[in-house]
Design an enzyme around this catalytic site. Sequence first.
Site, PDB file in Angstrom:
ATOM      1  N   HIS A 167      37.344  22.350  -8.687  1.00 15.61           N
ATOM      2  CA  HIS A 167      38.788  22.247  -8.086  1.00 15.61           C
ATOM      3  C   HIS A 167      39.752  23.238  -8.782  1.00 15.61           C
ATOM      4  O   HIS A 167      40.863  23.176  -9.055  1.00 15.61           O
ATOM      5  CB  HIS A 167      39.677  20.673  -8.133  1.00 15.61           C
ATOM      6  CG  HIS A 167      40.734  20.732  -7.096  1.00 15.61           C
ATOM      7  ND1 HIS A 167      41.865  21.289  -7.432  1.00 15.61           N
ATOM      8  CD2 HIS A 167      40.603  19.812  -5.981  1.00 15.61           C
ATOM      9  CE1 HIS A 167      42.574  20.863  -6.477  1.00 15.61           C
ATOM     10  NE2 HIS A 167      41.784  20.071  -5.583  1.00 15.61           N
ATOM     11  N   HIS A 197      34.369  19.874  -2.179  1.00 17.28           N
ATOM     12  CA  HIS A 197      35.910  20.136  -2.807  1.00 17.28           C
ATOM     13  C   HIS A 197      35.571  21.236  -3.924  1.00 17.28           C
ATOM     14  O   HIS A 197      36.360  21.354  -4.573  1.00 17.28           O
ATOM     15  CB  HIS A 197      36.568  18.933  -2.875  1.00 17.28           C
ATOM     16  CG  HIS A 197      37.846  19.225  -2.683  1.00 17.28           C
ATOM     17  ND1 HIS A 197      38.582  20.173  -2.114  1.00 17.28           N
ATOM     18  CD2 HIS A 197      39.181  18.636  -3.417  1.00 17.28           C
ATOM     19  CE1 HIS A 197      39.919  20.315  -2.223  1.00 17.28           C
ATOM     20  NE2 HIS A 197      40.083  19.183  -3.079  1.00 17.28           N
ATOM     21  N   HIS A 231      44.315  11.120  -1.240  1.00 17.53           N
ATOM     22  CA  HIS A 231      43.644  11.361  -2.339  1.00 17.53           C
ATOM     23  C   HIS A 231      42.979  10.099  -3.104  1.00 17.53           C
ATOM     24  O   HIS A 231      43.932   9.191  -3.234  1.00 17.53           O
ATOM     25  CB  HIS A 231      44.371  12.272  -3.637  1.00 17.53           C
ATOM     26  CG  HIS A 231      44.668  13.544  -3.119  1.00 17.53           C
ATOM     27  ND1 HIS A 231      45.779  13.775  -2.379  1.00 17.53           N
ATOM     28  CD2 HIS A 231      44.235  14.770  -3.483  1.00 17.53           C
ATOM     29  CE1 HIS A 231      45.865  15.161  -2.065  1.00 17.53           C
ATOM     30  NE2 HIS A 231      44.994  15.734  -2.960  1.00 17.53           N
ATOM     31  N   ASP A 256      40.536  13.093  -1.087  1.00 11.41           N
ATOM     32  CA  ASP A 256      40.175  14.304  -2.067  1.00 11.41           C
ATOM     33  C   ASP A 256      40.220  14.032  -3.344  1.00 11.41           C
ATOM     34  O   ASP A 256      40.664  12.986  -3.779  1.00 11.41           O
ATOM     35  CB  ASP A 256      41.328  15.584  -1.898  1.00 11.41           C
ATOM     36  CG  ASP A 256      41.126  16.163  -0.584  1.00 11.41           C
ATOM     37  OD1 ASP A 256      40.551  15.769   0.411  1.00 11.41           O
ATOM     38  OD2 ASP A 256      41.725  17.482  -0.645  1.00 11.41           O
TER      39      ASP A 256
END
Length: 188
Positions: A64, A60, A157, A9
């Site tokens: 964010h 995503h 991540h 991510d």
Amino acid sequence: GRWVALTLDDGPHPRYTPQVLALLRQYRVRATFCLIGTQVRAHPELVRQIVADGHWLCDHTMTHDDRLRRRPDDRVQYEIGAAKRLIEQVAPGARVRYFRAPGGNWSPRLTTAAAAQEMQPLGWSVDPRDWERGRSAASIVRQVHRQLAPGSVILLHDGGGNRAATVAALRVLIPQLLRAGYSFGPPA
């Protein structure tokens, strides 16, 4: 069979994403990259490399926004749709198959908006919290093994801060999982 899905991510990140890609290439492993639109705009060449290496793509959102589920519909539509369009623009022909809500803050509206963009919601079942300050590679590896089962979706991540510990953990985890008989595939 014994498979897991590795997801990354908050990238792409100019320092950590190339390191992750090199490891994945070394072990011939594919992962799902959950990309933030602002990072895509800043580093389009990394998105093209992710696609060239055969990895799966996940929207995503543009920024964010952890509170997206509480935002007005037009903001939800923008965050999801603009990120997907941008990814597809910088990597023509790429398919964005998944959507992951920032922070895992899901709502029926987010799921519906993602489905309208022909994306599947993507959660996770293994979260070693590699984003927490002070996490070591060893603690990330331990947490993954504690939560791991066949069919797990592992959350890590490659962006959003210093990810040196995550990269170091992947150097250990990927060969361990391969030796244990796991294969890496797309999220189910």
